[in-house]
Design a protein around this motif. Structure first.
Motif, PDB file in Angstrom:
ATOM      1  N   ARG A 144      17.134 -29.682 -11.026  1.00  0.00           N
ATOM      2  CA  ARG A 144      16.650 -30.709 -11.918  1.00  0.00           C
ATOM      3  C   ARG A 144      17.705 -31.842 -11.699  1.00  0.00           C
ATOM      4  O   ARG A 144      17.267 -33.004 -11.889  1.00  0.00           O
ATOM      5  CB  ARG A 144      17.248 -30.220 -13.368  1.00  0.00           C
ATOM      6  CG  ARG A 144      15.928 -29.102 -13.805  1.00  0.00           C
ATOM      7  CD  ARG A 144      16.358 -28.868 -15.439  1.00  0.00           C
ATOM      8  NE  ARG A 144      15.501 -27.422 -15.518  1.00  0.00           N
ATOM      9  CZ  ARG A 144      15.797 -26.820 -16.661  1.00  0.00           C
ATOM     10  NH1 ARG A 144      16.281 -27.416 -17.471  1.00  0.00           N
ATOM     11  NH2 ARG A 144      15.052 -25.681 -16.922  1.00  0.00           N
ATOM     12  N   GLY A 145      18.950 -31.475 -11.269  1.00  0.00           N
ATOM     13  CA  GLY A 145      19.820 -32.818 -11.010  1.00  0.00           C
ATOM     14  C   GLY A 145      19.633 -33.297  -9.886  1.00  0.00           C
ATOM     15  O   GLY A 145      19.429 -34.728  -9.790  1.00  0.00           O
ATOM     16  N   LEU A 189      16.503 -33.524  -8.566  1.00  0.00           N
ATOM     17  CA  LEU A 189      15.428 -34.277  -8.869  1.00  0.00           C
ATOM     18  C   LEU A 189      15.553 -35.532  -9.357  1.00  0.00           C
ATOM     19  O   LEU A 189      15.135 -36.692  -8.914  1.00  0.00           O
ATOM     20  CB  LEU A 189      14.278 -33.491  -9.702  1.00  0.00           C
ATOM     21  CG  LEU A 189      13.303 -34.310 -10.180  1.00  0.00           C
ATOM     22  CD1 LEU A 189      12.252 -34.620  -9.223  1.00  0.00           C
ATOM     23  CD2 LEU A 189      12.605 -33.306 -11.274  1.00  0.00           C
ATOM     24  N   GLY A 190      16.537 -35.635 -10.439  1.00  0.00           N
ATOM     25  CA  GLY A 190      16.886 -36.908 -11.164  1.00  0.00           C
ATOM     26  C   GLY A 190      17.848 -37.849 -10.128  1.00  0.00           C
ATOM     27  O   GLY A 190      17.479 -39.046 -10.108  1.00  0.00           O
ATOM     28  N   ALA A 191      18.608 -37.169  -9.329  1.00  0.00           N
ATOM     29  CA  ALA A 191      19.225 -38.190  -8.368  1.00  0.00           C
ATOM     30  C   ALA A 191      18.283 -38.873  -7.439  1.00  0.00           C
ATOM     31  O   ALA A 191      18.452 -39.707  -6.875  1.00  0.00           O
ATOM     32  CB  ALA A 191      20.545 -37.252  -7.940  1.00  0.00           C
ATOM     33  N   SER A 192      17.393 -38.066  -6.916  1.00  0.00           N
ATOM     34  CA  SER A 192      16.465 -38.488  -5.946  1.00  0.00           C
ATOM     35  C   SER A 192      15.739 -39.741  -6.390  1.00  0.00           C
ATOM     36  O   SER A 192      15.472 -40.555  -5.786  1.00  0.00           O
ATOM     37  CB  SER A 192      15.760 -36.964  -5.503  1.00  0.00           C
ATOM     38  OG  SER A 192      16.362 -36.449  -4.833  1.00  0.00           O
ATOM     39  N   LEU A 193      15.328 -39.497  -7.735  1.00  0.00           N
ATOM     40  CA  LEU A 193      14.481 -40.306  -8.174  1.00  0.00           C
ATOM     41  C   LEU A 193      15.362 -41.728  -8.457  1.00  0.00           C
ATOM     42  O   LEU A 193      14.848 -42.956  -8.520  1.00  0.00           O
ATOM     43  CB  LEU A 193      14.145 -40.040  -9.847  1.00  0.00           C
ATOM     44  CG  LEU A 193      12.902 -39.183  -9.801  1.00  0.00           C
ATOM     45  CD1 LEU A 193      12.568 -38.432 -11.247  1.00  0.00           C
ATOM     46  CD2 LEU A 193      11.680 -39.619  -8.986  1.00  0.00           C
ATOM     47  N   PHE A 194      16.706 -41.732  -8.878  1.00  0.00           N
ATOM     48  CA  PHE A 194      17.580 -42.671  -8.961  1.00  0.00           C
ATOM     49  C   PHE A 194      17.746 -43.465  -7.447  1.00  0.00           C
ATOM     50  O   PHE A 194      17.568 -44.737  -7.443  1.00  0.00           O
ATOM     51  CB  PHE A 194      19.031 -42.170  -9.209  1.00  0.00           C
ATOM     52  CG  PHE A 194      20.141 -43.279  -9.234  1.00  0.00           C
ATOM     53  CD1 PHE A 194      20.215 -44.285 -10.238  1.00  0.00           C
ATOM     54  CD2 PHE A 194      20.834 -43.189  -8.349  1.00  0.00           C
ATOM     55  CE1 PHE A 194      21.147 -45.423  -9.911  1.00  0.00           C
ATOM     56  CE2 PHE A 194      22.066 -44.053  -8.119  1.00  0.00           C
ATOM     57  CZ  PHE A 194      22.100 -45.176  -8.987  1.00  0.00           C
ATOM     58  N   ILE A 208      23.410 -42.012 -19.191  1.00  0.00           N
ATOM     59  CA  ILE A 208      22.134 -42.265 -18.714  1.00  0.00           C
ATOM     60  C   ILE A 208      21.285 -43.515 -19.739  1.00  0.00           C
ATOM     61  O   ILE A 208      20.967 -44.153 -19.484  1.00  0.00           O
ATOM     62  CB  ILE A 208      21.325 -41.113 -18.915  1.00  0.00           C
ATOM     63  CG1 ILE A 208      21.719 -40.123 -18.231  1.00  0.00           C
ATOM     64  CG2 ILE A 208      19.764 -41.170 -18.888  1.00  0.00           C
ATOM     65  CD1 ILE A 208      21.047 -38.562 -18.150  1.00  0.00           C
ATOM     66  N   GLY A 258      23.382 -34.415  -7.827  1.00  0.00           N
ATOM     67  CA  GLY A 258      22.594 -33.594  -9.037  1.00  0.00           C
ATOM     68  C   GLY A 258      23.218 -32.235  -9.122  1.00  0.00           C
ATOM     69  O   GLY A 258      22.894 -31.420  -9.718  1.00  0.00           O
ATOM     70  N   ARG A 268      26.995 -37.491 -21.209  1.00  0.00           N
ATOM     71  CA  ARG A 268      25.995 -37.493 -20.018  1.00  0.00           C
ATOM     72  C   ARG A 268      24.990 -38.269 -20.578  1.00  0.00           C
ATOM     73  O   ARG A 268      24.421 -39.229 -19.767  1.00  0.00           O
ATOM     74  CB  ARG A 268      25.680 -36.262 -19.527  1.00  0.00           C
ATOM     75  CG  ARG A 268      26.887 -35.460 -18.532  1.00  0.00           C
ATOM     76  CD  ARG A 268      26.237 -34.354 -18.262  1.00  0.00           C
ATOM     77  NE  ARG A 268      27.233 -33.316 -17.653  1.00  0.00           N
ATOM     78  CZ  ARG A 268      27.157 -32.161 -16.978  1.00  0.00           C
ATOM     79  NH1 ARG A 268      25.992 -31.486 -17.275  1.00  0.00           N
ATOM     80  NH2 ARG A 268      28.277 -31.531 -16.474  1.00  0.00           N
ATOM     81  N   TRP A 269      24.688 -38.068 -21.538  1.00  0.00           N
ATOM     82  CA  TRP A 269      23.172 -38.882 -22.319  1.00  0.00           C
ATOM     83  C   TRP A 269      23.662 -40.050 -22.443  1.00  0.00           C
ATOM     84  O   TRP A 269      22.928 -41.191 -22.314  1.00  0.00           O
ATOM     85  CB  TRP A 269      22.725 -37.793 -23.284  1.00  0.00           C
ATOM     86  CG  TRP A 269      21.950 -36.759 -23.060  1.00  0.00           C
ATOM     87  CD1 TRP A 269      22.501 -35.387 -23.208  1.00  0.00           C
ATOM     88  CD2 TRP A 269      20.775 -36.619 -22.240  1.00  0.00           C
ATOM     89  NE1 TRP A 269      21.589 -34.400 -22.667  1.00  0.00           N
ATOM     90  CE2 TRP A 269      20.410 -35.236 -22.273  1.00  0.00           C
ATOM     91  CE3 TRP A 269      19.843 -37.458 -21.958  1.00  0.00           C
ATOM     92  CZ2 TRP A 269      19.419 -34.725 -21.623  1.00  0.00           C
ATOM     93  CZ3 TRP A 269      18.580 -36.971 -21.168  1.00  0.00           C
ATOM     94  CH2 TRP A 269      18.461 -35.495 -20.927  1.00  0.00           C
TER      95      TRP A 269
END
Length: 450
Positions: A384-385, A387-392, A122, A379, A118-119
């Protein structure tokens, strides 16, 4: 295994539990053993990463301009600025592509663990993004406004983050919320109307209340009358589109100054934190709605894993019958969570009016509720997931604006740029089909006594 350890982020397909049998009365040791990737998946993922590196090194590198690229990390609202800096365009592009290919080769040869992969994914994505932005600025006519791009990303992602948190509240307790779009639309309308008649703060409260009422409507039909939740969500969205359109024509169109001219919230700068270079103006010079978004994400994330409410919510979402047998009121908890989720979605709608442009327009959500739902899935149903997906997705929406201001080496059609956020949504969700698992009872009605 404790609930804190056995949360939704642990997938059965990629781990197993080894139990050591000992004498009665002794402690039983349990160890989570991560299973090795299948050969087909290891090869496929490795080839995909190598292909991404080839695109960066060969395609972008060969089509780049001859000038260096200048980056500006300051946003438009920066108080403390940092100097611009330039990098050799082709060199950085090729270097990023080579590193991505090395990561793909490592995956191809021996494979990474799922958590590490996953990292790696990213990291490869970030390197490709750096290569792409460097390529976009190699004509040397304008600097790449990274700070403004990030500010715009957070601005556009705020309603998506709030919408996805509304989805988390509902779906963690077993109720599918396809009606996020409609709840956002009602919230946007109420925020603009009451923000004009009274004040922006009243409009903010009205948006949350109206969103909660729509959430209550969803809860009654989904929980009490056990209506198919996907169909119900689509119907509520159509109802919201029709009713807000009618009210706009009947109330706002003829008296826009008196009903559709709310005061937009101004950014509030937090002392000291707002003066930090780059991140200060990005994170700590925002409107009240963005600060509320920060609080909502933190509270939901902490409460889901560290509170009695969170444990009960996850239990109801996974196995409501078992939760009922230990004294949890399944239906009441679902009502509460769905109504609160509707209120959060209403706040997301307010971010589109009194937190952004001010005026309400017909269908102004333009599918953002569905993108928020996609962010929830992308996510993996975690705060948290999501949040990251929305930022993407917010970045995918902000990138076309940034590219339109640059003279890229190869002209990109504006229609293709406009499609970018929706294409990103399709590819992101399609890539997770069969690889993520919703809460086990998601969408399943529960009748007490069954």
């Amino acid at each position: 295994m404790s609930p804190e350890l056995n949360d939704d982020r642990t997938e059965v397909a990629d781990s197993s539990v080894a139990t050591v049998e000992v004498a009665p009365g002794d402690v039983v040791a349990q160890h989570v053993v991560e299973l090795k990737q299948s050969t087909a998946r290891r090869i496929g993922t490795g080839c995909a990463i190598i292909g991404l590196g080839l695109v960066a090194a060969v395609v972008l590198g060969s089509s780049a301009g001859s000038s260096s690229t200048t980056f500006d990390l300051n946003s438009n609202s920066s108080g403390v600025t940092v100097p611009r800096f330039s990098v050799p365009g082709v060199g950085v592009i090729v270097a990023c592509g080579v590193v991505i290919m090395l990561l793909g080769a490592a995956q191809l040869v021996r494979g990474f663990s799922k958590r590490t992969l996953r990292w790696v994914g990213i990291g490869a994505g970030i390197l490709f993004l750096i290569a792409f932005l460097t390529w976009a600025g190699t004509e040397g006519k304008q600097s790449v406004q990274v700070g403004s791009l990030l500010y715009q990303t957070l601005f556009l992602a705020t309603p998506l983050i709030l919408g996805s948190m509304a989805g988390v509240m509902c779906e963690k307790t077993g109720v599918i919320n396809v009606a996020i779009e409609g709840q956002m639309l009602f919230g946007a309308f109420a925020g603009a109307l009451f923000g004009t008649i009274a004040s922006s703060w009243i409009g903010l409260v009205a948006a949350v209340v109206v969103g909660g009422l729509v959430g209550a409507l969803l809860a009654v039909f989904a929980i009490k009358f056990t209506v198919n939740q996907v169909i119900l969500g689509v119907v509520i969205n159509a109802f919201a589109l029709g009713l807000t359109g009618y009210l706009y024509d009947a109330v706002m169109a003829n008296d826009g100054n008196g009903t559709n001219q709310p005061t937009v919230f101004s950014p509030i700068k937090i002392p000291l934190l707002g003066d930090i270079p780059v991140v200060g103006s990005l994170l700590f010079n925002q409107t009240i709605i963005t600060y509320l978004m920060y609080a909502i994400v933190i509270v939901i994330d902490v409460m889901l894993l560290r509170s009695r409410w969170g444990l009960r919510t996850r239990a109801v979402g996974e196995h409501p019958k078992a939760a009922d047998t230990v004294g949890i009121n399944v239906l009441r908890l679902r009502y509460q969570n769905v109504i609160v989720g509707g209120g959060i979605a209403g706040l997301a709608g307010a971010a589109l009016t009194i937190g952004s442009v001010g005026q309400f327009n017909k269908n102004m959500t333009s599918g953002q509720g569905f993108i928020a739902l996609a962010a929830l899935i992308f996510g993996r149903w975690t705060p948290r997931g999501a949040l990251g997906a929305s930022l993407f997705f917010g970045f995918a929406s902000a990138l076309p604006v940034a590219l339109s201001l640059l003279a890229t080496p190869v002209k990109i059609d504006s229609n293709l740029l406009a499609m970018l956020p929706y294409l990103a949504t399709i590819f992101a969700v399609a890539g997770l089909v069969g690889r993520v698992r919703a809460p086990a009872a998601d969408g399943e009605p529960y009748v007490k006594g069954d």
